[in-house]
Design a protein around this motif. Structure first.
Motif, mmCIF file in Angstrom:
data_model
loop_
_atom_site.group_PDB
_atom_site.id
_atom_site.type_symbol
_atom_site.label_atom_id
_atom_site.label_comp_id
_atom_site.label_asym_id
_atom_site.label_seq_id
_atom_site.Cartn_x
_atom_site.Cartn_y
_atom_site.Cartn_z
ATOM 1 N N ARG A 1 0.835 -1.215 0.000
ATOM 2 C CA ARG A 1 0.000 0.000 0.000
ATOM 3 C C ARG A 1 0.861 1.252 0.000
ATOM 4 O O ARG A 1 0.523 2.242 -0.629
ATOM 5 C CB ARG A 1 -0.864 0.045 1.259
ATOM 6 C CG ARG A 1 -1.726 -1.155 1.452
ATOM 7 C CD ARG A 1 -3.174 -0.829 1.188
ATOM 8 N NE ARG A 1 -3.922 -2.070 1.368
ATOM 9 C CZ ARG A 1 -5.200 -2.192 1.107
ATOM 10 N NH1 ARG A 1 -5.861 -1.150 0.666
ATOM 11 N NH2 ARG A 1 -5.810 -3.318 1.269
ATOM 12 N N LEU A 2 1.946 1.198 0.745
ATOM 13 C CA LEU A 2 2.817 2.382 0.843
ATOM 14 C C LEU A 2 3.772 2.493 -0.340
ATOM 15 O O LEU A 2 4.517 3.462 -0.438
ATOM 16 C CB LEU A 2 3.625 2.335 2.139
ATOM 17 C CG LEU A 2 2.902 2.687 3.432
ATOM 18 C CD1 LEU A 2 3.829 2.532 4.624
ATOM 19 C CD2 LEU A 2 2.371 4.115 3.360
ATOM 20 N N ARG A 3 3.776 1.477 -1.195
ATOM 21 C CA ARG A 3 4.725 1.473 -2.331
ATOM 22 C C ARG A 3 6.168 1.498 -1.865
ATOM 23 O O ARG A 3 7.008 2.213 -2.441
ATOM 24 C CB ARG A 3 4.488 2.671 -3.242
ATOM 25 C CG ARG A 3 3.567 2.409 -4.403
ATOM 26 C CD ARG A 3 2.175 2.377 -3.971
ATOM 27 N NE ARG A 3 1.237 2.143 -5.066
ATOM 28 C CZ ARG A 3 -0.048 1.916 -4.850
ATOM 29 N NH1 ARG A 3 -0.521 1.873 -3.638
ATOM 30 N NH2 ARG A 3 -0.847 1.710 -5.865
ATOM 31 N N VAL A 4 6.454 0.762 -0.797
ATOM 32 C CA VAL A 4 7.848 0.634 -0.383
ATOM 33 C C VAL A 4 8.129 -0.851 -0.199
ATOM 34 O O VAL A 4 7.219 -1.679 -0.285
ATOM 35 C CB VAL A 4 8.129 1.379 0.938
ATOM 36 C CG1 VAL A 4 7.880 2.872 0.785
ATOM 37 C CG2 VAL A 4 7.282 0.803 2.069
#
Lengths: 274, 274
Positions: free
Chosen positions: B25-28
């Motif tokens: 979700r956080l793109r990490v």
DNA sequence: TTGCTCCTCACGTCACGTGAGGTGGC
DNA sequence: TTGCTCCTCACGTCACGTGAGGTGGC
């Protein structure tokens, strides 16, 4: 400024410098000289066998100068060594380096623009707020895409609208916006992209006024879905009723890509009258 | 693009995410989430006592979003943590960060300009060469300084000449040059700084033509003395006779500070005729 | 049983800065 | 003897990437 190593007649050149003297001429620290040696980049002329003292001559000064010159381009030390030793073509190395340097500068400028924007928001991360958006003239394009391709489709549409506005109507778009369903699901989705212009033309239509819960978004586009989550949480807390669409407003495409995301709100009857 | 965490009605919010779901979700990366935890920046909602599995909720998503937003300004993680926890004022942090970012960008641009210049030299570090410099019109300023203050004095003189040319003569200097003794010694030294202009004026004088052994210099000014050493070595090798002065020619003050340094040469009689 | 995710160390990155602890020449 | 320079390790920097070696749920 130290005097040149050779005097004006060019007859005297230093034969032996300690590491300290050598480092001072090169305007670097002693530690740096030792570091270069460790990398095999700059070896001393000789090392005293008894106490390990290094000594440097004019050849090493010249090499140090070359290193300094290449370092001022930002090349890394390994590449510099390869270039000086002839294991790598300078032009090729610089060409690759230029490309990377341009990328780095672009990113830094983006960061700076983001910083300016947060500063303009004056203290505190920007908070969601209810805003009334007046009716506006716009060139609108409707198309269909999927959740995965949403960002790409929006970008492409913006380019097309901008080009059409310039070439066919001789006008410029003030900004752009995109509208799509809040709940993307997995199937095809309908989106509308608009280029907002100053006055009406034969090709433009009118975006009706509406009220949105809106928040500026700075930073990578990838995190936008999460920003919507933040917004929806706020919508729920304030007891508002979303219309089921999301709106993104791209204020400044050139610089940091300033964006505002909003959720159009269904207002109660008396609020609508005011 | 993942769908928003909450659905359009805003009624469903995730209670528990694994670290993998959370990171997506956080793109990490998962590693990044753990790294933030190690810094005390982003703690999981809970940790399973049996197997150590972390779980995350909507509060952590919001915090992750704030981190992402601040990270896109280029702030370091320690500062971001201090800001989010209220231990540090965001505005003050951003103001300091902006100053540093501007400095970094300026340096990167300097590096890029240096790279371009070496590329323009087309392969190989620029080599010293004999050049014939034609007579030129210039506004000349003579002054006295010391070896230590040489650089500062030159810079100040250039500013004064540039201003005088603009304000009093309504013209712009094409470039600037400075001339001083090759052997600086320790006492006071006489220098001449010239602003080169296109045509003669009532205030200008003529710099006589001369022949120099000259080399372009890119990179930090601090290394210029060493560059002279390189030049003097070349003078000796070619059996030339220096006149005892050094000339620096500043071609482009705005961008990378392109500079050419030269040693005026006393030519033999027959060479002078040709 | 095979993948997939999860866990905890721990080294490597890049160009040095900064002690720690010790020695040699003026 | 006091400063100064020299020496050799070796840790720290910054935001993670990348295995290494192992476990738990579908």
């Amino acid at each position: 400024v130290l005097p040149p190593v050779a005097d004006a007649s060019g007859s005297v050149r230093p034969v032996s410098l300690t590491i300290g003297e050598f480092a001072r001429r090169l305007r670097v620290t002693v530690r740096t000289v030792r570091h270069y040696e460790q990398l095999g980049l700059l070896r001393p002329k000789s090392v005293d066998a008894r106490n390990g003292y290094r000594s440097y001559g004019s050849d090493e000064l010249l090499r140090g100068l070359q290193i300094a010159q290449l370092k001022s381009t930002g090349l890394d030390l390994a590449t510099i060594g390869a270039v000086i030793d002839g294991r790598l073509d300078l032009e090729a190395a610089l060409r690759g380096h230029r490309r990377r340097a341009e990328t780095v500068i672009a990113r830094k400028r983006f960061e700076l623009a983001t910083t300016e924007m947060l500063l303009a928001a004056r203290g505190g991360l920007p908070a969601p707020a209810l805003v009334d958006v007046p009716a506006e003239h716009a060139v609108v394009m409707r198309t269909s895409t999927t959740a995965d391709a949403l960002g790409r489709t929006i970008r492409r549409s913006i380019q097309q609208i901008g080009r059409a506005a310039r070439c066919e109507h001789g006008t410029r778009c003030r900004s752009f916006s995109a509208r799509f369903p809040l709940d993307l699901g997995s199937g095809p989705i309908e989106i509308a992209v608009a280029g907002i212009i100053d006055g009406p033309t034969s090709w433009s239509s009118v975006l009706p006024a509406e009220t949105r819960l809106s928040v500026p978004w700075v930073g990578p586009v990838g995190q936008l879905p999460l920003a919507y989550d933040l917004l929806l949480g706020e919508v729920r807390e304030q007891g508002l009723r979303p219309l089921g669409t999301a709106v993104e407003h791209y204020l400044d495409l050139a610089e940091a890509g300033r964006t505002e995301i909003g959720i159009p709100i269904q207002l109660p009857a008396r609020a609508r009258i005011t």
